[in-house]
Design an enzyme around this catalytic site. Sequence first.
Site, PDB file in Angstrom:
ATOM      1  N   ASP A  35       0.840  -1.202   0.000  1.00 47.16           N
ATOM      2  CA  ASP A  35       0.000   0.000   0.000  1.00 47.16           C
ATOM      3  C   ASP A  35       0.879   1.258   0.000  1.00 47.16           C
ATOM      4  O   ASP A  35       0.367   2.379  -0.047  1.00 47.16           O
ATOM      5  CB  ASP A  35      -1.008  -0.003   1.157  1.00 47.16           C
ATOM      6  N   SER A  36       2.221   1.066   0.000  1.00 41.81           N
ATOM      7  CA  SER A  36       3.119   2.201  -0.245  1.00 41.81           C
ATOM      8  C   SER A  36       2.847   2.796  -1.628  1.00 41.81           C
ATOM      9  O   SER A  36       3.284   3.908  -1.922  1.00 41.81           O
ATOM     10  CB  SER A  36       4.588   1.771  -0.128  1.00 41.81           C
ATOM     11  N   ASP A  80      -1.254  -6.162  -0.349  1.00 43.14           N
ATOM     12  CA  ASP A  80      -1.295  -5.479   0.946  1.00 43.14           C
ATOM     13  C   ASP A  80      -2.731  -5.012   1.194  1.00 43.14           C
ATOM     14  O   ASP A  80      -3.309  -4.301   0.356  1.00 43.14           O
ATOM     15  CB  ASP A  80      -0.372  -4.254   0.860  1.00 43.14           C
ATOM     16  N   LYS A 114      -1.289  -9.430   2.868  1.00 46.26           N
ATOM     17  CA  LYS A 114      -0.506  -9.001   4.038  1.00 46.26           C
ATOM     18  C   LYS A 114      -1.345  -8.026   4.839  1.00 46.26           C
ATOM     19  O   LYS A 114      -2.078  -7.208   4.255  1.00 46.26           O
ATOM     20  CB  LYS A 114       0.794  -8.313   3.600  1.00 46.26           C
ATOM     21  N   GLU A 153      -1.182  -5.502   8.628  1.00 48.24           N
ATOM     22  CA  GLU A 153      -0.282  -4.931   9.634  1.00 48.24           C
ATOM     23  C   GLU A 153      -0.802  -5.166  11.051  1.00 48.24           C
ATOM     24  O   GLU A 153      -2.016  -5.116  11.284  1.00 48.24           O
ATOM     25  CB  GLU A 153      -0.136  -3.422   9.411  1.00 48.24           C
ATOM     26  N   GLU A 207       9.584  -4.377  10.220  1.00 54.43           N
ATOM     27  CA  GLU A 207      10.015  -3.089   9.650  1.00 54.43           C
ATOM     28  C   GLU A 207      10.609  -2.187  10.718  1.00 54.43           C
ATOM     29  O   GLU A 207       9.995  -1.955  11.774  1.00 54.43           O
ATOM     30  CB  GLU A 207       8.813  -2.395   8.963  1.00 54.43           C
TER      31      GLU A 207
END
Length: 305
Positions: A60-61, A99, A129, A131, A199
């Site tokens: 999602d960057s 993501d 993925k 978070e 991260e």
Amino acid sequence: MMSTRPAVPAPGSPAPGKLSLPELEGLKAARRPIVMVTAFDYPSGRIADGAGVDLVLVGDSAAMTVLGHASTVPATMDEMLMLTAAVTRGCRRPLVIADMPFLSYQVNDEDALRNAGRFLKEAGADAVKLEGGGTGAIARIRALVGAGIPVMGHVGLTPQSATALGGYRAQGRTTETAVRVYDEALAVEAAGAFAIVLECVPSAVARRVAQRLRIPVIGIGAGPDVDGQVLVFHDLLGLYDGTTPRFVKRYAELGAQAMDAVGAYADEVRARAFPAEVHGYAIADDQLEAFETAALEREQARERR
Ligand code: KIV
């Protein structure tokens, strides 16, 4: 007689040549570093595949690198689905991980299941993925894995909650926060994730987590002693002109090269140096002569009207 029909993979088997989850676990067991990179469209998916990476993350960057937002928070399901579908069309061997964007899984298990399922059904992703390592995230991982959806976890600096974490800063630099990162990583594994991203965590803490976990630990700003590394495509190629974290190594300056190339094109257009004869199409002399006559007749007829 030999069949001339191409072999069709048995239902449920991975596409031919696709890295499987047991093979991925085998890379950790064999201590062969796992290579992951983000990709956001068909060309970057093709490049990642051609370069032989193991895992491709449609991060999602993209909200920042591709869509120009100031953070990852604005990424939507529709945007991420479109980007993921383009990447999967370009990738054969790497596992493609989508993501899950902010608020596509945080509210409840049903939302998470429906949205994760869309990545697999509509965009062809192999896994998702998400978070976090708190109770909500762990419940979501259990629900998705229970439904047969492979999940990659992500702890340490989790950009979707960067504001709550005090900004984009390393996590686990005190005993208390290092233990939190460690406990969350263990909880993600226990919930059934097949791998985890760590991260912005001190290298020594990351090493301990990677030694303890059975699943592969993919680091970004987590030092060398983990099972693999991930970088954002635009960061490693010098295509993103926003702030670059210290953990990024730029392997090329494609942004500057692209600017030079587009500048050269603009100069040549203005100087009438492009296009040259070789970039155009020819017409036979007799056809051209007849065309000129027809065009002239039309112009004369229009003048008479
Ligand atoms: O969105 C992303 O690109 C990521 C990587 C930095 C791991 O989550």
